[in-house]
Design an enzyme around this catalytic site. Structure first.
Site, PDB file in Angstrom:
ATOM      1  N   ASP A   1       0.854  -1.186   0.000  1.00  0.00           N
ATOM      2  CA  ASP A   1       0.000   0.000   0.000  1.00  0.00           C
ATOM      3  C   ASP A   1       0.892   1.238   0.000  1.00  0.00           C
ATOM      4  OD1 ASP A   1      -2.001   1.863   0.362  1.00  0.00           O
ATOM      5  OD2 ASP A   1      -2.321   1.386   2.492  1.00  0.00           O
TER       6      ASP A   1
ATOM      7  N   ASN B   1      -0.742   4.592  -0.208  1.00  0.00           N
ATOM      8  CA  ASN B   1      -1.476   5.792   0.211  1.00  0.00           C
ATOM      9  C   ASN B   1      -2.200   5.645   1.547  1.00  0.00           C
ATOM     10  OD1 ASN B   1      -3.493   4.089  -0.493  1.00  0.00           O
ATOM     11  ND2 ASN B   1      -4.415   5.396  -2.061  1.00  0.00           N
TER      12      ASN B   1
ATOM     13  N   ASP C   1      -4.527   3.579   2.585  1.00  0.00           N
ATOM     14  CA  ASP C   1      -5.939   3.164   2.691  1.00  0.00           C
ATOM     15  C   ASP C   1      -6.085   1.692   3.078  1.00  0.00           C
ATOM     16  OD1 ASP C   1      -5.246   1.850   0.373  1.00  0.00           O
ATOM     17  OD2 ASP C   1      -6.770   2.796  -0.888  1.00  0.00           O
TER      18      ASP C   1
ATOM     19  N   ASP D   1      -1.535  -1.108  -3.886  1.00  0.00           N
ATOM     20  CA  ASP D   1      -1.835  -0.338  -5.088  1.00  0.00           C
ATOM     21  C   ASP D   1      -0.657  -0.356  -6.076  1.00  0.00           C
ATOM     22  OD1 ASP D   1      -0.048   1.514  -3.887  1.00  0.00           O
ATOM     23  OD2 ASP D   1      -1.730   2.398  -2.781  1.00  0.00           O
TER      24      ASP D   1
ATOM     25  N   ASP E   1      -8.364 -16.102 -16.947  1.00  0.00           N
ATOM     26  CA  ASP E   1      -9.187 -16.640 -15.872  1.00  0.00           C
ATOM     27  C   ASP E   1     -10.213 -17.639 -16.404  1.00  0.00           C
ATOM     28  OD1 ASP E   1      -9.809 -16.173 -12.962  1.00  0.00           O
ATOM     29  OD2 ASP E   1     -11.787 -15.757 -13.788  1.00  0.00           O
TER      30      ASP E   1
ATOM     31  N   GLU F   1      -6.076 -20.457 -17.282  1.00  0.00           N
ATOM     32  CA  GLU F   1      -6.482 -21.161 -16.062  1.00  0.00           C
ATOM     33  C   GLU F   1      -7.567 -22.148 -16.468  1.00  0.00           C
ATOM     34  OE1 GLU F   1      -8.196 -20.360 -11.582  1.00  0.00           O
ATOM     35  OE2 GLU F   1      -9.174 -19.526 -13.327  1.00  0.00           O
TER      36      GLU F   1
ATOM     37  N   ASP G   1      -5.658 -18.256  -4.858  1.00  0.00           N
ATOM     38  CA  ASP G   1      -6.824 -19.092  -4.535  1.00  0.00           C
ATOM     39  C   ASP G   1      -6.460 -20.274  -3.643  1.00  0.00           C
ATOM     40  OD1 ASP G   1      -8.521 -17.595  -6.171  1.00  0.00           O
ATOM     41  OD2 ASP G   1      -8.158 -18.868  -7.924  1.00  0.00           O
TER      42      ASP G   1
HETATM   43  O1  TEU Z   1     -10.691 -19.120 -10.170  1.00  0.00           O
HETATM   44  C1  TEU Z   1     -11.398 -20.115 -10.843  1.00  0.00           C
HETATM   45  C2  TEU Z   1     -11.627 -21.301 -10.099  1.00  0.00           C
HETATM   46  O2  TEU Z   1     -11.573 -22.372 -10.617  1.00  0.00           O
HETATM   47  C3  TEU Z   1     -12.035 -21.113  -8.692  1.00  0.00           C
HETATM   48  O3  TEU Z   1     -13.258 -21.717  -8.526  1.00  0.00           O
HETATM   49  C4  TEU Z   1     -11.036 -21.737  -7.887  1.00  0.00           C
HETATM   50  O4  TEU Z   1     -11.063 -23.106  -8.147  1.00  0.00           O
HETATM   51  C5  TEU Z   1     -11.366 -21.527  -6.468  1.00  0.00           C
HETATM   52  O5  TEU Z   1     -11.092 -20.207  -6.160  1.00  0.00           O
HETATM   53  C6  TEU Z   1     -10.528 -22.398  -5.638  1.00  0.00           C
HETATM   54  O6  TEU Z   1     -11.133 -22.504  -4.457  1.00  0.00           O
HETATM   55  C7  TEU Z   1     -10.602 -17.912 -10.844  1.00  0.00           C
HETATM   56  C8  TEU Z   1      -9.837 -16.913 -10.023  1.00  0.00           C
HETATM   57  O7  TEU Z   1      -8.520 -17.359  -9.859  1.00  0.00           O
HETATM   58  C9  TEU Z   1     -10.554 -16.698  -8.734  1.00  0.00           C
HETATM   59  O8  TEU Z   1      -9.855 -15.851  -7.871  1.00  0.00           O
HETATM   60  C10 TEU Z   1     -11.908 -16.116  -9.070  1.00  0.00           C
HETATM   61  O9  TEU Z   1     -12.665 -16.001  -7.896  1.00  0.00           O
HETATM   62  C11 TEU Z   1     -12.670 -16.970 -10.078  1.00  0.00           C
HETATM   63  O10 TEU Z   1     -11.864 -17.382 -11.167  1.00  0.00           O
HETATM   64  C12 TEU Z   1     -13.796 -16.188 -10.669  1.00  0.00           C
HETATM   65  O11 TEU Z   1     -13.294 -15.178 -11.505  1.00  0.00           O
END
Ligand code: TEU
Length: 574
Positions: free
Chosen positions: A26, A28, A30, A34, A217, A270, A344
């Site tokens: 961060d 600033n 908040d 960023d 994604d 992904e 994730d």
């Molecule tokens: O994640 C996709 C995905 O497969 C998720 O369901 C993932 O398996 C889960 O977070 C694991 O528990 C992508 C992004 O990486 C994630 O951060 C997003 O929330 C999701 O897509 C929706 O855009």
């Protein structure tokens, strides 16, 4: 250096670093990280020696899923900064020789995106940009399941990734719209040609800003299966790789990347649910789809009954054979990505290693064994310091929508015993990866002078970058050395791969071979010493200092010891 190496695209020899901008630095006050904060830390990335930065979303967003819900693809969210801040980051990265990969979230947008707002009008040409369906005829509108979440006449009973139905009723459209994730993340309709053209144009605009590629994604979900709209149960597992998936990727390649014949970009998809066979289809260069994909098989080896929050201790041989199978089957036909952590997933040192007694040893052993496979390695912020899971004590501490919804469904609505659900939630919540980066021992670990959006791990006074950078024997210095070795030794990039099988379960032994050179990566993945005849050769990486007392140097591996040993005809047998 062999000719192969010279002609290879740059991303094969690269190491990628992922930043989750909310939690990095961060500037600033908040409490949220960023872009100027990231720019300030570019020298840190350069010191680590990474080649590419993957930036999780920084676009304008209502932040229902922390930026994975985009309301404007061309704007930077004010929380993260301005377009000028972004330009400054790009130029600072490039001047340090680091490329930038943006997160491309085009399976869905935010419900606040103007496209979706227009789409709610059934007469708008944009109505077809999202997926709308009428209620199921004859079905009663009720609350039969999971109070408040289901009406009863949804087109079907598929369940979304973050709990609840994949359909939400819209009063303006008088129809249901589809969302695989939260209701605030409506899925785009890739069948619509105008929509696809708009996405490709948006991607080109980012490439024109100097961006070097995209992490895409949930790209495996963009083509919806034809039976998705049938009445019945279902889950996202059966929605992957729909009938037009490869066609869309090839079209994207033509429309976006082929427009820049002089540049070599980097794309990683992904792809939850991908098998090695599908990965080869997506990454075989002659098919012109993607450069590499993120597989998920190795991320569910410790889960029970497909429930990510219901976990058991990993059985290491499962991980060894999974990574070996991906390495040999995708190998040189396509290309692999290598990762153990991201925004994730929980922290690997807590999930697979030992963050109580052997943090340094187990973090480095896991890192070195992963990086010894064939593919492009990804390091997630803080992994290079051995940051671990947060000691959660209460469900109220979590911010993550997935975690909160799961708890609501299981405990609050489902009546399950909280004491049984809690350990898995605490271990697996995505927020474990999202606590602020630990820079130094000043307040809030140097992350922010305000109140951080998620708590800082209490161990920050001793576990932080300042106490590791330049300090021999630290996890950071080990990672720095390991990343540099990839540049020096083509065997790591191109070498054939063999897993020594039938070994003791806690011994992990990989062999890579290129011409006359063999690289042995071997590790003891446990707290008990392992006896093994260690090959002779030049030790190029090791996490335990050799000691004079160590008179059985080549006969056993200490707890969590890892070595990379290089043998060439000259060193062999020495
Ligand atoms: O994640 C996709 C995905 O497969 C998720 O369901 C993932 O398996 C889960 O977070 C694991 O528990 C992508 C992004 O990486 C994630 O951060 C997003 O929330 C999701 O897509 C929706 O855009």
């Amino acid at each position: 250096m062999d000719t192969l190496t010279v002609q290879e695209p740059w991303w094969k020899t690269s190491t990628v670093y992922q930043i989750y901008p909310r939690s990095f630095q961060d500037s600033n006050g908040d409490g949220v990280g960023d872009l100027p904060g990231i720019t300030r830390r570019v020298p840190y990335l350069a010191a680590l020696g990474v080649d590419v930065l993957w930036l999780s979303p920084v676009y304008q967003s209502p932040m229902k899923d922390n930026g994975y819900d985009i309301a404007n693809y061309d704007a930077i969210d004010p929380l993260f900064g301005t377009r000028d801040d972004f330009a400054e980051l790009v130029s600072s990265l490039h001047s340090h020789g680091i490329r930038l990969v943006m997160d491309l979230v085009v399976n869905h947008t935010s419900d606040q995106h103007p496209w979706f707002q227009e789409s709610r009008n059934p007469d708008s040409p944009r109505h077809d940009w999202y997926i709308w369906r009428d209620p199921r005829r004859g079905a009663a509108v009720d609350t039969y399941a999971q109070a408040g979440q289901w009406r009863g006449d949804e087109p079907n009973r598929w369940v979304s990734a973050f709990s609840g139905p994949i359909w939400t009723w819209d009063d303006i459209a008088q129809q249901y719209y589809l969302h695989f994730f939260t209701p605030e993340q409506p899925d785009l309709n890739w069948e619509n040609t105008d929509l696809r053209a708009e996405i490709y144009a948006m991607m080109r605009r980012w490439l024109d800003q100097g961006v070097d590629g995209f992490r895409m994604d949930v790209i495996s979900l963009i083509s919806k299966p034809t039976d998705l709209y049938d009445d019945g149960d279902g889950s996202l597992d059966s929605a992957i790789f729909g009938p037009r998936f490869h066609e869309y990727l090839q079209e994207m390649h033509r429309e976006v990347f082929d427009a820049y014949p002089d540049r070599i970009f980097f794309t990683v998809g992904e792809t939850p649910g991908a098998t090695p066979e599908q990965a080869v289809m997506m990454t075989d260069p002659s098919r012109r789809e993607l450069d590499m994909v993120f597989q998920f098989e190795h991320m569910v080896l410790d889960s029970i009954d497909g429930d990510k929050f219901h976990v058991q201790k990993l059985f290491l041989p499962d991980m060894k054979s999974n990574l070996a199978r991906w390495t040999t089957s995708v190998g040189n036909r396509g290309w692999n990505s290598l990762y153990l952590s991201n925004h994730d997933q929980p922290r690997p040192v807590s999930r697979y290693g030992d963050d109580v007694n052997y943090r340094y040893e187990s973090a480095t052993a896991w890192g070195a064994m992963l990086h010894a496979h064939q593919g492009t390695p990804f390091v997630y912020q803080g992994e290079e310091l051995g940051m671990g899971n947060y000691p959660w004590t209460d469900i109220c501490e979590f911010d993550d929508v997935e975690t909160r919804n799961y708890w609501r469904d299981r405990v609050e609505l489902g009546g399950e015993d909280p004491a049984r659900v809690w350990p898995g939630v605490a271990m697996m919540s995505r927020d474990n990866a999202r606590t602020p980066m630990q820079w130094d021992n000043s307040s809030n670990a140097g992350f922010s002078r305000g109140v951080p959006w998620l708590p800082v791990h209490p161990n920050y006074r001793t576990l932080n970058a300042q106490s590791q950078v330049g300090v021999e024997g630290s996890i950071f210095e080990f990672y720095r050395k390991m990343i540099a070795l990839r540049k020096r030794h083509p065997v790591l990039v191109h070498g054939d791969f063999t897993l020594h099988e039938g070994e003791q379960p806690t011994l992990w032994w990989i062999e890579r071979k290129l011409g006359d050179t063999t690289l042995h990566a071997l590790a003891n993945m446990s707290a008990d010493p392992v006896t093994v005849a260690i090959p002779n050769g030049q030790i190029i990486l090791r996490n335990i200092p050799s000691s004079p007392r160590d008179n059985a140097e080549n006969e056993y591996l200490a707890p969590w010891e890892v070595r990379w040993i290089l043998t060439t005809p000259i060193t062999a047998g020495e």
